[in-house]
Scaffold this motif. Structure first.
Motif, mmCIF file in Angstrom:
data_model
loop_
_atom_site.group_PDB
_atom_site.id
_atom_site.type_symbol
_atom_site.label_atom_id
_atom_site.label_comp_id
_atom_site.label_asym_id
_atom_site.label_seq_id
_atom_site.Cartn_x
_atom_site.Cartn_y
_atom_site.Cartn_z
ATOM 1 N N ILE A 5 0.844 -1.199 0.000
ATOM 2 C CA ILE A 5 0.000 0.000 0.000
ATOM 3 C C ILE A 5 0.878 1.247 0.000
ATOM 4 C CG2 ILE A 5 -1.655 1.335 1.375
ATOM 5 C CD1 ILE A 5 -2.829 -1.427 2.260
ATOM 6 N N ALA A 6 1.904 1.249 0.842
ATOM 7 C CA ALA A 6 2.807 2.413 0.904
ATOM 8 C C ALA A 6 3.524 2.622 -0.428
ATOM 9 C CB ALA A 6 3.820 2.225 2.033
ATOM 10 N N MET A 7 4.017 1.533 -1.051
ATOM 11 C CA MET A 7 4.706 1.669 -2.336
ATOM 12 C C MET A 7 3.743 2.146 -3.422
ATOM 13 S SD MET A 7 7.430 -1.442 -2.591
ATOM 14 C CE MET A 7 6.960 -2.631 -1.357
ATOM 15 N N GLY A 8 2.509 1.665 -3.380
ATOM 16 C CA GLY A 8 1.520 2.112 -4.354
ATOM 17 C C GLY A 8 1.201 3.583 -4.205
ATOM 18 N N LEU A 9 1.041 4.029 -2.962
ATOM 19 C CA LEU A 9 0.788 5.455 -2.725
ATOM 20 C C LEU A 9 1.980 6.300 -3.161
ATOM 21 C CD1 LEU A 9 -0.979 5.266 0.762
ATOM 22 C CD2 LEU A 9 -2.033 5.781 -1.470
ATOM 23 N N TRP A 10 3.195 5.822 -2.884
ATOM 24 C CA TRP A 10 4.406 6.539 -3.286
ATOM 25 C C TRP A 10 4.444 6.700 -4.806
ATOM 26 C CZ3 TRP A 10 8.538 4.044 -5.976
ATOM 27 C CH2 TRP A 10 9.665 4.833 -6.151
ATOM 28 N N ALA A 11 4.035 5.646 -5.528
ATOM 29 C CA ALA A 11 4.056 5.712 -7.000
ATOM 30 C C ALA A 11 3.019 6.680 -7.547
ATOM 31 C CB ALA A 11 3.816 4.324 -7.583
ATOM 32 N N MET A 12 1.959 6.916 -6.800
ATOM 33 C CA MET A 12 0.910 7.817 -7.282
ATOM 34 C C MET A 12 1.212 9.283 -7.005
ATOM 35 S SD MET A 12 -2.614 5.683 -6.737
ATOM 36 C CE MET A 12 -2.380 5.252 -5.020
#
Length: 192
Positions: free
Chosen positions: A83-90
């Protein structure tokens, strides 16, 4: 041992097709730095998979599985990390591709893969199921190499298919969509 590698191939292929932090890192690296660094990041993520496979072959898997709640803790940590990596990518970026040595891509790929809880969770829960009891260490290492090779091939194929499409707004949009997918997989991991 060949039969185990053949049986493991469809399982690991499906596993690799599910987007995760390693795939997102390679895509993001291609968008922000370039394809050479993304290829190096791919090599780093495959090295990280191999490192966790060695750890499982040497008994870390049994130790984690034997701890009360050990695998469940890895699942939760992996889901939160995704979830954190996905948010970082967005997150929006206003940068153009920077010049960076490919070695930085390799080290980043290695660090992300080694610290991504999804990798050890998969290694601990999946590799022992396919390894041969009479050749446990060697069998587990061979399965890990197969997993690393399939993951690397998938990332390189994605880079090849996306060639020329990762520039500017299109690349940033693709990275954000990838981030959204990784977030979704992380949320599913928490709900299961």
């Amino acid at each position: 041992m060949v039969s185990q590698l053949v049986a493991f191939l469809p399982v690991v292929t499906l596993l690799v097709l599910v987007p995760g932090g390693n795939n997102l890192l390679v895509l993001r690296t291609a968008v922000e730095i370039g394809t050479d660094a993304a290829r190096a990041a791919t090599a780093g993520t495959s090295a990280g998979i191999a490192a966790w496979s060695v750890a499982v072959a040497l008994g870390v898997g049994g130790l984690v599985a034997g701890l009360p709640g050990g695998l469940d803790t890895l699942r939760i940590l992996g889901s939160v990390a995704m979830i954190a990596m996905g948010l970082w990518a967005m997150l929006p970026r206003h940068s153009t591709p920077a010049e960076a040595p490919p070695s930085s891509g390799f080290l980043t790929g290695l660090a992300v893969c080694v610290t991504n809880p999804r990798t050890p969770l998969t290694a601990v829960s999946l590799l022992p199921q396919f390894s041969l009891p009479e050749a446990g260490v060697l069998s587990t290492l061979a399965l890990g190499v197969e997993w690393a090779a399939v993951a690397g091939a998938w990332n390189l194929l994605c880079l090849s298919l996306a060639r020329g499409r990762l520039d500017g707004a299109r690349g940033r949009t693709l990275a954000r969509i990838g981030g959204l997918i990784v977030c979704g997989v992380g949320v599913l991991g928490l709900l299961v």
